[in-house]
Design a protein around this motif. Sequence first.
Motif, short mmCIF file in Angstrom:
data_model
loop_
_atom_site.label_atom_id
_atom_site.label_comp_id
_atom_site.label_asym_id
_atom_site.label_seq_id
_atom_site.Cartn_x
_atom_site.Cartn_y
_atom_site.Cartn_z
N TYR A 1 32.17 50.64 31.29
CA TYR A 1 31.79 49.51 32.14
C TYR A 1 30.46 48.95 31.67
O TYR A 1 29.50 49.71 31.43
CB TYR A 1 31.66 49.97 33.60
CG TYR A 1 32.98 50.30 34.27
CD1 TYR A 1 33.59 49.39 35.11
CD2 TYR A 1 33.61 51.52 34.06
CE1 TYR A 1 34.79 49.68 35.75
CE2 TYR A 1 34.81 51.83 34.67
CZ TYR A 1 35.40 50.91 35.52
OH TYR A 1 36.60 51.20 36.13
N ASN B 1 39.78 53.17 35.42
CA ASN B 1 39.74 51.85 34.77
C ASN B 1 39.57 50.67 35.73
O ASN B 1 39.58 49.52 35.30
CB ASN B 1 40.99 51.64 33.92
CG ASN B 1 42.24 51.42 34.76
OD1 ASN B 1 42.25 51.67 35.96
ND2 ASN B 1 43.31 50.98 34.12
N ASP B 2 39.42 50.92 37.03
CA ASP B 2 39.20 49.80 37.95
C ASP B 2 38.49 50.34 39.19
O ASP B 2 39.05 50.37 40.28
CB ASP B 2 40.53 49.14 38.33
CG ASP B 2 40.34 47.75 38.97
OD1 ASP B 2 39.18 47.30 39.08
OD2 ASP B 2 41.35 47.14 39.36
N GLN C 1 31.86 51.45 39.95
CA GLN C 1 31.45 51.18 38.57
C GLN C 1 31.16 49.70 38.36
O GLN C 1 30.20 49.33 37.68
CB GLN C 1 32.54 51.66 37.60
CG GLN C 1 32.83 53.14 37.66
CD GLN C 1 31.98 53.96 36.71
OE1 GLN C 1 30.85 53.63 36.40
NE2 GLN C 1 32.54 55.06 36.24
N TRP C 2 31.99 48.84 38.95
CA TRP C 2 31.75 47.39 38.84
C TRP C 2 30.39 47.06 39.44
O TRP C 2 29.62 46.27 38.89
CB TRP C 2 32.84 46.59 39.56
CG TRP C 2 34.22 46.66 38.98
CD1 TRP C 2 35.37 46.99 39.66
CD2 TRP C 2 34.63 46.35 37.64
NE1 TRP C 2 36.46 46.93 38.82
CE2 TRP C 2 36.03 46.53 37.58
CE3 TRP C 2 33.96 45.95 36.49
CZ2 TRP C 2 36.77 46.33 36.41
CZ3 TRP C 2 34.69 45.75 35.32
CH2 TRP C 2 36.07 45.93 35.29
N TYR D 1 27.46 48.64 36.95
CA TYR D 1 27.27 48.43 35.51
C TYR D 1 27.62 47.05 34.98
O TYR D 1 27.22 46.70 33.87
CB TYR D 1 28.07 49.50 34.75
CG TYR D 1 27.65 50.90 35.11
CD1 TYR D 1 26.39 51.37 34.79
CD2 TYR D 1 28.50 51.74 35.82
CE1 TYR D 1 25.99 52.65 35.14
CE2 TYR D 1 28.12 53.03 36.18
CZ TYR D 1 26.86 53.47 35.83
OH TYR D 1 26.47 54.74 36.20
N CYS E 1 35.03 45.93 31.60
CA CYS E 1 35.45 47.32 31.37
C CYS E 1 36.22 47.36 30.05
O CYS E 1 37.32 46.82 29.95
CB CYS E 1 36.32 47.80 32.53
SG CYS E 1 36.98 49.46 32.31
N GLY F 1 36.15 42.46 35.75
CA GLY F 1 35.96 42.92 37.11
C GLY F 1 35.85 41.78 38.11
O GLY F 1 35.95 40.60 37.76
N SER G 1 40.81 42.69 37.24
CA SER G 1 40.72 43.68 38.31
C SER G 1 41.49 43.21 39.54
O SER G 1 41.49 42.02 39.88
CB SER G 1 39.26 43.93 38.67
OG SER G 1 39.16 44.74 39.83
#
Length: 266
Positions: A4, A88-89, A93-94, A97, A101, A228, A260
Amino acid sequence: MFHYTNATAANGIVFEKKIRLTHILFQNDREEYNGGIKILLQHLHTIQNSNKLTDLSKEIFAGAIDILRDNSATLKPSIYTMSFSTNNDSLNQWRSYGHYCIELSEEIQNLIDGDQFYLQKCIYDDTTFLSIAEDRLNLVTNHPTTLNLGNENMKIVLSGLLKNLIATKKDCRFSEEQEIRLIYNTLPLPLSEHRHEIKYAANPFSDIIKPYVELQIKEEHLKSVRIGPHSDQALAQEAFLIHNQIQKELQKPSLPIHLSDIPYRG
């Protein structure tokens, strides 16, 4: 595995085919490294006082402790890392960072033959951390003559193995990140067959210059890109769609682009 990041880093990875491993003490969670050293040193002192080591092993063991203690005091570990997740989603994290991704192949750890690059899952509990540390200690201290490196080099090798492990230690409250780290340990020459160039970049947000290692990756290391939650998600993916169109014209493989499923809330 998924990295990310922001638009600047995504541009470097996807279009310039470059990834960066940053010195561990210049990362957001640098205090975790020092915390890992503290936990490990306490455990090592317990072993050191248990009279279970041979005289030769004691010398190597004590030397490795001195190296770790010095690094803890003067902030000089030679570890560079890049972080990935198996998720991965992830909304967290979105938020933390950036809006991109990048999915990369685990084969990136084999980019340079002979270099000290490792992919390791992060460890979130002390019991597992110390158990793996003991395995690495036993590997070196139980076979010092078999490895045939000389006592001084053995101290460096042992401390290097332990520093690689410390670089994977994370606070249990961050286990949701499911983190994997690509780790580069700059062992001194000639123990390392190749010393990768250390570069430097200014961080405009902290006004601090940070050291990093840059690696050139290959087209096949890139697996996909996910955009994202974003105020203009469609526009954010446009550069990647243009890239894919050019790849198609050149009869080269295109890069899968995903959006996303998490809604954007401005």
